[in-house]
Design a protein around this motif. Structure first.
Motif, PDB file in Angstrom:
ATOM      1  N   TRP A 291       0.810  -1.222   0.000  1.00 25.15           N
ATOM      2  CA  TRP A 291       0.000   0.000   0.000  1.00 25.15           C
ATOM      3  C   TRP A 291       0.842   1.271   0.000  1.00 25.15           C
ATOM      4  CZ3 TRP A 291      -4.494  -1.234  -1.555  1.00 25.15           C
ATOM      5  CH2 TRP A 291      -5.091  -2.421  -1.145  1.00 25.15           C
ATOM      6  N   CYS A 292       1.984   1.249   0.657  1.00 29.83           N
ATOM      7  CA  CYS A 292       2.773   2.477   0.754  1.00 29.83           C
ATOM      8  C   CYS A 292       4.215   2.307   0.301  1.00 29.83           C
ATOM      9  CB  CYS A 292       2.734   3.018   2.189  1.00 29.83           C
ATOM     10  SG  CYS A 292       3.651   2.004   3.360  1.00 29.83           S
ATOM     11  N   GLY A 293       4.664   1.050   0.126  1.00 37.02           N
ATOM     12  CA  GLY A 293       6.012   0.829  -0.371  1.00 37.02           C
ATOM     13  C   GLY A 293       7.109   0.905   0.667  1.00 37.02           C
ATOM     14  N   ILE A 294       6.750   1.041   1.931  1.00 36.00           N
ATOM     15  CA  ILE A 294       7.788   1.089   2.966  1.00 36.00           C
ATOM     16  C   ILE A 294       8.515  -0.245   3.009  1.00 36.00           C
ATOM     17  CG2 ILE A 294       6.427   0.294   4.959  1.00 36.00           C
ATOM     18  CD1 ILE A 294       7.765   2.548   6.581  1.00 36.00           C
ATOM     19  N   LYS A 295       9.798  -0.187   3.364  1.00 37.08           N
ATOM     20  CA  LYS A 295      10.638  -1.381   3.356  1.00 37.08           C
ATOM     21  C   LYS A 295      10.997  -1.777   4.780  1.00 37.08           C
ATOM     22  CE  LYS A 295      14.969  -0.875   2.006  1.00 37.08           C
ATOM     23  NZ  LYS A 295      16.070  -0.589   1.047  1.00 37.08           N
TER      24      LYS A 295
ATOM     25  N   PRO B 268      -9.825   1.045  -7.603  1.00 33.33           N
ATOM     26  CA  PRO B 268     -10.904   1.216  -6.614  1.00 33.33           C
ATOM     27  C   PRO B 268     -10.461   2.025  -5.405  1.00 33.33           C
ATOM     28  CG  PRO B 268     -10.125  -1.071  -6.660  1.00 33.33           C
ATOM     29  CD  PRO B 268      -9.474  -0.367  -7.807  1.00 33.33           C
ATOM     30  N   THR B 269      -9.169   2.071  -5.130  1.00 37.47           N
ATOM     31  CA  THR B 269      -8.676   2.847  -3.989  1.00 37.47           C
ATOM     32  C   THR B 269      -8.217   4.244  -4.404  1.00 37.47           C
ATOM     33  OG1 THR B 269      -6.404   2.057  -4.254  1.00 37.47           O
ATOM     34  CG2 THR B 269      -7.847   0.743  -2.847  1.00 37.47           C
ATOM     35  N   LYS B 270      -8.300   4.557  -5.708  1.00 38.60           N
ATOM     36  CA  LYS B 270      -7.884   5.845  -6.286  1.00 38.60           C
ATOM     37  C   LYS B 270      -6.368   6.025  -6.339  1.00 38.60           C
ATOM     38  CE  LYS B 270     -12.219   7.173  -6.564  1.00 38.60           C
ATOM     39  NZ  LYS B 270     -12.853   6.447  -7.681  1.00 38.60           N
ATOM     40  N   LYS B 271      -5.625   5.021  -5.887  1.00 36.69           N
ATOM     41  CA  LYS B 271      -4.168   5.059  -5.991  1.00 36.69           C
ATOM     42  C   LYS B 271      -3.715   3.862  -6.817  1.00 36.69           C
ATOM     43  CE  LYS B 271      -3.527   8.495  -3.033  1.00 36.69           C
ATOM     44  NZ  LYS B 271      -2.991   9.792  -3.477  1.00 36.69           N
ATOM     45  N   HIS B 272      -2.568   4.036  -7.488  1.00 35.46           N
ATOM     46  CA  HIS B 272      -2.018   2.890  -8.216  1.00 35.46           C
ATOM     47  C   HIS B 272      -1.744   1.743  -7.255  1.00 35.46           C
ATOM     48  CE1 HIS B 272      -1.599   5.371 -11.727  1.00 35.46           C
ATOM     49  NE2 HIS B 272      -0.709   6.174 -11.160  1.00 35.46           N
TER      50      HIS B 272
ATOM     51  N   LYS C  50      -1.471  -2.531 -11.431  1.00 36.92           N
ATOM     52  CA  LYS C  50      -2.324  -3.598 -11.960  1.00 36.92           C
ATOM     53  C   LYS C  50      -3.644  -3.069 -12.491  1.00 36.92           C
ATOM     54  CE  LYS C  50      -4.247  -4.970  -7.457  1.00 36.92           C
ATOM     55  NZ  LYS C  50      -4.220  -6.030  -6.441  1.00 36.92           N
ATOM     56  N   CYS C  51      -3.972  -1.821 -12.194  1.00 44.43           N
ATOM     57  CA  CYS C  51      -5.241  -1.241 -12.655  1.00 44.43           C
ATOM     58  C   CYS C  51      -5.098  -0.515 -13.986  1.00 44.43           C
ATOM     59  CB  CYS C  51      -5.784  -0.288 -11.609  1.00 44.43           C
ATOM     60  SG  CYS C  51      -5.990  -1.058  -9.998  1.00 44.43           S
ATOM     61  N   CYS C  52      -4.015   0.217 -14.177  1.00 44.97           N
ATOM     62  CA  CYS C  52      -3.889   1.020 -15.397  1.00 44.97           C
ATOM     63  C   CYS C  52      -2.627   0.729 -16.198  1.00 44.97           C
ATOM     64  CB  CYS C  52      -3.937   2.509 -15.053  1.00 44.97           C
ATOM     65  SG  CYS C  52      -2.443   3.108 -14.231  1.00 44.97           S
ATOM     66  N   GLY C  53      -1.661  -0.002 -15.613  1.00 43.46           N
ATOM     67  CA  GLY C  53      -0.478  -0.387 -16.365  1.00 43.46           C
ATOM     68  C   GLY C  53       0.672   0.602 -16.340  1.00 43.46           C
TER      69      GLY C  53
ATOM     70  N   ILE D 220       7.707   1.155  -5.370  1.00 40.95           N
ATOM     71  CA  ILE D 220       6.318   0.968  -4.920  1.00 40.95           C
ATOM     72  C   ILE D 220       5.822   2.247  -4.262  1.00 40.95           C
ATOM     73  CG2 ILE D 220       4.776  -0.365  -3.420  1.00 40.95           C
ATOM     74  CD1 ILE D 220       6.614  -2.725  -3.704  1.00 40.95           C
ATOM     75  N   SER D 221       6.712   2.924  -3.526  1.00 47.32           N
ATOM     76  CA  SER D 221       6.260   4.126  -2.826  1.00 47.32           C
ATOM     77  C   SER D 221       5.846   5.227  -3.799  1.00 47.32           C
ATOM     78  CB  SER D 221       7.326   4.623  -1.854  1.00 47.32           C
ATOM     79  OG  SER D 221       8.534   4.834  -2.520  1.00 47.32           O
ATOM     80  N   SER D 222       6.573   5.407  -4.900  1.00 45.16           N
ATOM     81  CA  SER D 222       6.149   6.443  -5.847  1.00 45.16           C
ATOM     82  C   SER D 222       4.917   5.993  -6.622  1.00 45.16           C
ATOM     83  CB  SER D 222       7.292   6.841  -6.790  1.00 45.16           C
ATOM     84  OG  SER D 222       7.500   5.891  -7.788  1.00 45.16           O
ATOM     85  N   LEU D 223       4.809   4.692  -6.908  1.00 44.32           N
ATOM     86  CA  LEU D 223       3.615   4.179  -7.589  1.00 44.32           C
ATOM     87  C   LEU D 223       2.367   4.414  -6.734  1.00 44.32           C
ATOM     88  CD1 LEU D 223       2.775   2.402 -10.154  1.00 44.32           C
ATOM     89  CD2 LEU D 223       2.774   0.493  -8.584  1.00 44.32           C
ATOM     90  N   THR D 224       2.442   4.014  -5.477  1.00 46.23           N
ATOM     91  CA  THR D 224       1.258   4.057  -4.616  1.00 46.23           C
ATOM     92  C   THR D 224       0.941   5.448  -4.085  1.00 46.23           C
ATOM     93  OG1 THR D 224       2.614   3.438  -2.719  1.00 46.23           O
ATOM     94  CG2 THR D 224       1.489   1.658  -3.883  1.00 46.23           C
ATOM     95  N   SER D 225       1.838   6.415  -4.277  1.00 50.67           N
ATOM     96  CA  SER D 225       1.535   7.766  -3.810  1.00 50.67           C
ATOM     97  C   SER D 225       0.833   8.587  -4.885  1.00 50.67           C
ATOM     98  CB  SER D 225       2.810   8.482  -3.353  1.00 50.67           C
ATOM     99  OG  SER D 225       3.673   8.674  -4.433  1.00 50.67           O
ATOM    100  N   ASN D 226       0.751   8.054  -6.091  1.00 48.83           N
ATOM    101  CA  ASN D 226       0.100   8.781  -7.172  1.00 48.83           C
ATOM    102  C   ASN D 226      -1.302   8.236  -7.420  1.00 48.83           C
ATOM    103  OD1 ASN D 226       1.995  10.820  -8.606  1.00 48.83           O
ATOM    104  ND2 ASN D 226       3.303   9.086  -8.068  1.00 48.83           N
TER     105      ASN D 226
END
Ligand SMILES: [Zn+2]
Ligand SMILES: [Zn+2]
Length: 76
Positions: free
Chosen positions: A8-12, A68-72, A47-50, A56-62
């Motif tokens: 969800w947030c990409g934290i490691k 369905p969650t409005k985030k990648h 997985k929603c828009c490609g 992961i953190s930059s993906l999920t912050s946009n």
């Protein structure tokens, strides 16, 4: 040492138990980080828009218009 990421947030974190015992501000289904079960990659695909991001953190912050969650969300 292996790295474990929150999907969800990409934290490691260095262990699954420390990852999943800490709270996540971006998890829409719960309060804790959740393990990303895919492998470590140079680029992560939504997985929603490609769309692709380098982490992961930059993906999920946009925001994502198709998610369905409005985030990648990272594909495995
Ligand atoms: Zn998280
Ligand atoms: Zn997306």
């Amino acid at each position: 040492m292996a790295n474990f990421y929150c999907k969800w947030c990409g934290i490691k974190h260095s262990s699954v138990s420390s990852l999943t015992s800490n709270s996540c501000s971006r998890n829409p289904e719960g309060k804790k980080h959740e393990l990303y079960e895919g492998s470590e990659k140079a680029q992560y695909t939504c997985k929603c828009c490609g769309i692709k991001h380098s982490s992961i953190s930059s993906l999920t912050s946009n925001s994502c218009s198709k998610s369905p969650t409005k985030k990648h969300q990272p594909a495995l």
